[in-house]
Design a protein around this motif. Structure first.
Motif, PDB file in Angstrom:
ATOM      1  N   GLN A 137       0.854  -1.189   0.000  1.00 22.67           N
ATOM      2  CA  GLN A 137       0.000   0.000   0.000  1.00 22.67           C
ATOM      3  C   GLN A 137       0.886   1.233   0.000  1.00 22.67           C
ATOM      4  O   GLN A 137       1.768   1.369   0.848  1.00 22.67           O
ATOM      5  CB  GLN A 137      -0.907   0.003   1.226  1.00 22.67           C
ATOM      6  CG  GLN A 137      -1.845   1.169   1.285  1.00 22.67           C
ATOM      7  CD  GLN A 137      -2.756   1.127   2.501  1.00 22.67           C
ATOM      8  OE1 GLN A 137      -2.701   0.206   3.303  1.00 22.67           O
ATOM      9  NE2 GLN A 137      -3.587   2.131   2.639  1.00 22.67           N
ATOM     10  N   GLN A 138       0.647   2.126  -0.959  1.00 17.48           N
ATOM     11  CA  GLN A 138       1.396   3.380  -1.014  1.00 17.48           C
ATOM     12  C   GLN A 138       0.841   4.326   0.039  1.00 17.48           C
ATOM     13  O   GLN A 138      -0.367   4.519   0.119  1.00 17.48           O
ATOM     14  CB  GLN A 138       1.282   4.016  -2.407  1.00 17.48           C
ATOM     15  CG  GLN A 138       2.196   5.193  -2.621  1.00 17.48           C
ATOM     16  CD  GLN A 138       3.676   4.814  -2.569  1.00 17.48           C
ATOM     17  OE1 GLN A 138       4.108   3.867  -3.209  1.00 17.48           O
ATOM     18  NE2 GLN A 138       4.444   5.559  -1.799  1.00 17.48           N
ATOM     19  N   THR A 139       1.715   4.894   0.859  1.00 13.82           N
ATOM     20  CA  THR A 139       1.321   5.868   1.884  1.00 13.82           C
ATOM     21  C   THR A 139       2.136   7.133   1.677  1.00 13.82           C
ATOM     22  O   THR A 139       3.131   7.117   0.942  1.00 13.82           O
ATOM     23  CB  THR A 139       1.586   5.313   3.309  1.00 13.82           C
ATOM     24  OG1 THR A 139       2.998   5.263   3.530  1.00 13.82           O
ATOM     25  CG2 THR A 139       0.978   3.933   3.497  1.00 13.82           C
ATOM     26  N   PRO A 140       1.764   8.241   2.324  1.00 15.81           N
ATOM     27  CA  PRO A 140       2.574   9.460   2.195  1.00 15.81           C
ATOM     28  C   PRO A 140       4.021   9.259   2.658  1.00 15.81           C
ATOM     29  O   PRO A 140       4.929   9.923   2.168  1.00 15.81           O
ATOM     30  CB  PRO A 140       1.853  10.461   3.104  1.00 15.81           C
ATOM     31  CG  PRO A 140       0.436   9.977   3.139  1.00 15.81           C
ATOM     32  CD  PRO A 140       0.528   8.478   3.073  1.00 15.81           C
ATOM     33  N   ALA A 141       4.242   8.303   3.577  1.00 17.72           N
ATOM     34  CA  ALA A 141       5.596   8.058   4.085  1.00 17.72           C
ATOM     35  C   ALA A 141       6.382   7.066   3.237  1.00 17.72           C
ATOM     36  O   ALA A 141       7.561   6.849   3.468  1.00 17.72           O
ATOM     37  CB  ALA A 141       5.524   7.552   5.520  1.00 17.72           C
ATOM     38  N   GLY A 142       5.742   6.429   2.255  1.00 21.12           N
ATOM     39  CA  GLY A 142       6.423   5.445   1.418  1.00 21.12           C
ATOM     40  C   GLY A 142       5.556   4.229   1.189  1.00 21.12           C
ATOM     41  O   GLY A 142       4.360   4.218   1.500  1.00 21.12           O
ATOM     42  N   LEU A 143       6.151   3.188   0.651  1.00 22.84           N
ATOM     43  CA  LEU A 143       5.436   1.960   0.332  1.00 22.84           C
ATOM     44  C   LEU A 143       5.431   1.045   1.551  1.00 22.84           C
ATOM     45  O   LEU A 143       6.487   0.656   2.048  1.00 22.84           O
ATOM     46  CB  LEU A 143       6.106   1.250  -0.849  1.00 22.84           C
ATOM     47  CG  LEU A 143       5.399  -0.002  -1.368  1.00 22.84           C
ATOM     48  CD1 LEU A 143       4.035   0.351  -1.952  1.00 22.84           C
ATOM     49  CD2 LEU A 143       6.264  -0.685  -2.432  1.00 22.84           C
ATOM     50  N   LEU A 144       4.243   0.716   2.034  1.00 19.35           N
ATOM     51  CA  LEU A 144       4.087  -0.188   3.164  1.00 19.35           C
ATOM     52  C   LEU A 144       3.889  -1.596   2.618  1.00 19.35           C
ATOM     53  O   LEU A 144       2.948  -1.854   1.874  1.00 19.35           O
ATOM     54  CB  LEU A 144       2.888   0.216   4.021  1.00 19.35           C
ATOM     55  CG  LEU A 144       2.549  -0.685   5.204  1.00 19.35           C
ATOM     56  CD1 LEU A 144       3.697  -0.738   6.196  1.00 19.35           C
ATOM     57  CD2 LEU A 144       1.274  -0.215   5.878  1.00 19.35           C
ATOM     58  N   THR A 145       4.791  -2.511   2.970  1.00 14.19           N
ATOM     59  CA  THR A 145       4.740  -3.879   2.477  1.00 14.19           C
ATOM     60  C   THR A 145       4.632  -4.833   3.664  1.00 14.19           C
ATOM     61  O   THR A 145       5.359  -4.692   4.652  1.00 14.19           O
ATOM     62  CB  THR A 145       6.015  -4.225   1.687  1.00 14.19           C
ATOM     63  OG1 THR A 145       6.135  -3.304   0.596  1.00 14.19           O
ATOM     64  CG2 THR A 145       5.970  -5.636   1.137  1.00 14.19           C
ATOM     65  N   GLU A 146       3.717  -5.799   3.560  1.00  6.04           N
ATOM     66  CA  GLU A 146       3.596  -6.870   4.546  1.00  6.04           C
ATOM     67  C   GLU A 146       3.844  -8.185   3.819  1.00  6.04           C
ATOM     68  O   GLU A 146       3.308  -8.388   2.737  1.00  6.04           O
ATOM     69  CB  GLU A 146       2.215  -6.885   5.190  1.00  6.04           C
ATOM     70  CG  GLU A 146       1.915  -5.666   6.024  1.00  6.04           C
ATOM     71  CD  GLU A 146       0.515  -5.700   6.613  1.00  6.04           C
ATOM     72  OE1 GLU A 146       0.366  -5.287   7.771  1.00  6.04           O
ATOM     73  OE2 GLU A 146      -0.413  -6.143   5.924  1.00  6.04           O
ATOM     74  N   THR A 147       4.627  -9.046   4.419  1.00  7.22           N
ATOM     75  CA  THR A 147       4.943 -10.350   3.839  1.00  7.22           C
ATOM     76  C   THR A 147       4.680 -11.429   4.854  1.00  7.22           C
ATOM     77  O   THR A 147       5.075 -11.313   6.017  1.00  7.22           O
ATOM     78  CB  THR A 147       6.414 -10.396   3.387  1.00  7.22           C
ATOM     79  OG1 THR A 147       6.659  -9.295   2.512  1.00  7.22           O
ATOM     80  CG2 THR A 147       6.719 -11.683   2.655  1.00  7.22           C
ATOM     81  N   LEU A 148       4.006 -12.499   4.422  1.00  5.34           N
ATOM     82  CA  LEU A 148       3.715 -13.628   5.294  1.00  5.34           C
ATOM     83  C   LEU A 148       5.013 -14.322   5.690  1.00  5.34           C
ATOM     84  O   LEU A 148       5.854 -14.620   4.853  1.00  5.34           O
ATOM     85  CB  LEU A 148       2.786 -14.631   4.601  1.00  5.34           C
ATOM     86  CG  LEU A 148       2.461 -15.904   5.372  1.00  5.34           C
ATOM     87  CD1 LEU A 148       1.620 -15.581   6.595  1.00  5.34           C
ATOM     88  CD2 LEU A 148       1.724 -16.879   4.471  1.00  5.34           C
ATOM     89  N   VAL A 149       5.173 -14.570   6.970  1.00  5.79           N
ATOM     90  CA  VAL A 149       6.309 -15.314   7.490  1.00  5.79           C
ATOM     91  C   VAL A 149       5.742 -16.524   8.207  1.00  5.79           C
ATOM     92  O   VAL A 149       4.896 -16.391   9.083  1.00  5.79           O
ATOM     93  CB  VAL A 149       7.156 -14.468   8.476  1.00  5.79           C
ATOM     94  CG1 VAL A 149       8.289 -15.286   9.041  1.00  5.79           C
ATOM     95  CG2 VAL A 149       7.675 -13.231   7.786  1.00  5.79           C
ATOM     96  N   GLU A 150       6.184 -17.710   7.817  1.00  7.51           N
ATOM     97  CA  GLU A 150       5.670 -18.923   8.471  1.00  7.51           C
ATOM     98  C   GLU A 150       6.622 -19.425   9.496  1.00  7.51           C
ATOM     99  O   GLU A 150       7.775 -19.268   9.472  1.00  7.51           O
ATOM    100  CB  GLU A 150       5.388 -19.990   7.437  1.00  7.51           C
ATOM    101  CG  GLU A 150       4.251 -19.580   6.536  1.00  7.51           C
ATOM    102  CD  GLU A 150       3.734 -20.727   5.702  1.00  7.51           C
ATOM    103  OE1 GLU A 150       2.690 -21.249   6.061  1.00  7.51           O
ATOM    104  OE2 GLU A 150       4.411 -21.082   4.728  1.00  7.51           O
TER     105      GLU A 150
END
Length: 192
Positions: free
Chosen positions: A179-192
């Motif tokens: 998701q692009q935010t004013p502070a930069g690109l917010l990325t979430e990645t699944l960790v198992e």
């Protein structure tokens, strides 16, 4: 700036539960390792996934919401005091990010898939339902652990919000979001 800044760990669990003697699903979500820890608990009717009860905590702020077929009744407490409100809620509204992840794992995703939705957005302390769309944008292979995952890239658009989800095809589940935010690109990645 191309630096990466870890923002903590988000944990989502979906489990069978019961509330007031009614079988339901409990979607529990928490964020740790951040400046302010957050948590959400959302109870959904097992048969049709309609919301029953939602509680959330963000630092010292607390939210409790009960639902009827077309409305939500909420109480909020934060550093400014206490308040309550009532708001309309369209059928099938997506309440939390954990619910969005769970629902994307259930939809019949395919090339060209499109559906309308509603997303609950909290602005100025009061939730409201925002019309949204869910679209399959493309297919993509995503490095995932020691393997690659065949994914649908799904875009959720609601008002000014635009978020991309990489949904693995087998098993069908969200493995990455951006998701692009004013502070930069917010990325979430699944960790198992």
């Amino acid at each position: 700036d191309t630096s990466l800044v870890p923002l903590g760990t988000r944990t989502v669990s979906i489990a069978e539960s019961a509330m007031a003697g009614v079988s339901d699903w409990l979607i529990a979500e928490s964020r740790t390792g951040t400046a302010i820890s957050t948590s959400d608990s959302l109870h959904l009717h097992r048969a049709d996934l309609t919301p029953m009860r939602w509680t959330a905590r963000n630092g010292l702020s607390q939210l409790a919401v009960s639902f009827t077929a077309d409305s939500m009744f909420a109480a909020v407490q934060d550093y400014q005091g206490r308040g309550s409100f009532v708001a309309g809620l369209p059928p099938g509204a997506l309440i939390t990010t954990g619910m969005v992840d769970g629902i994307l794992g259930l939809l019949p995703l395919a090339a060209g898939y499109h559906t309308a939705a509603s997303v609950v957005s909290i602005e100025s302390g009061a939730p409201r339902a925002v019309p949204a769309t869910i679209d399959v944008e493309r297919e993509e292979q995503l490095p995932f652990g020691a393997q690659t995952a065949d994914c649908w890239v799904v875009v959720l658009r609601a008002g000014t919000l635009e978020k991309r989800y990489w949904v693995a095809k087998t098993p069908q589940r969200v493995v990455k979001t951006e998701q692009q935010t004013p502070a930069g690109l917010l990325t979430e990645t699944l960790v198992e």
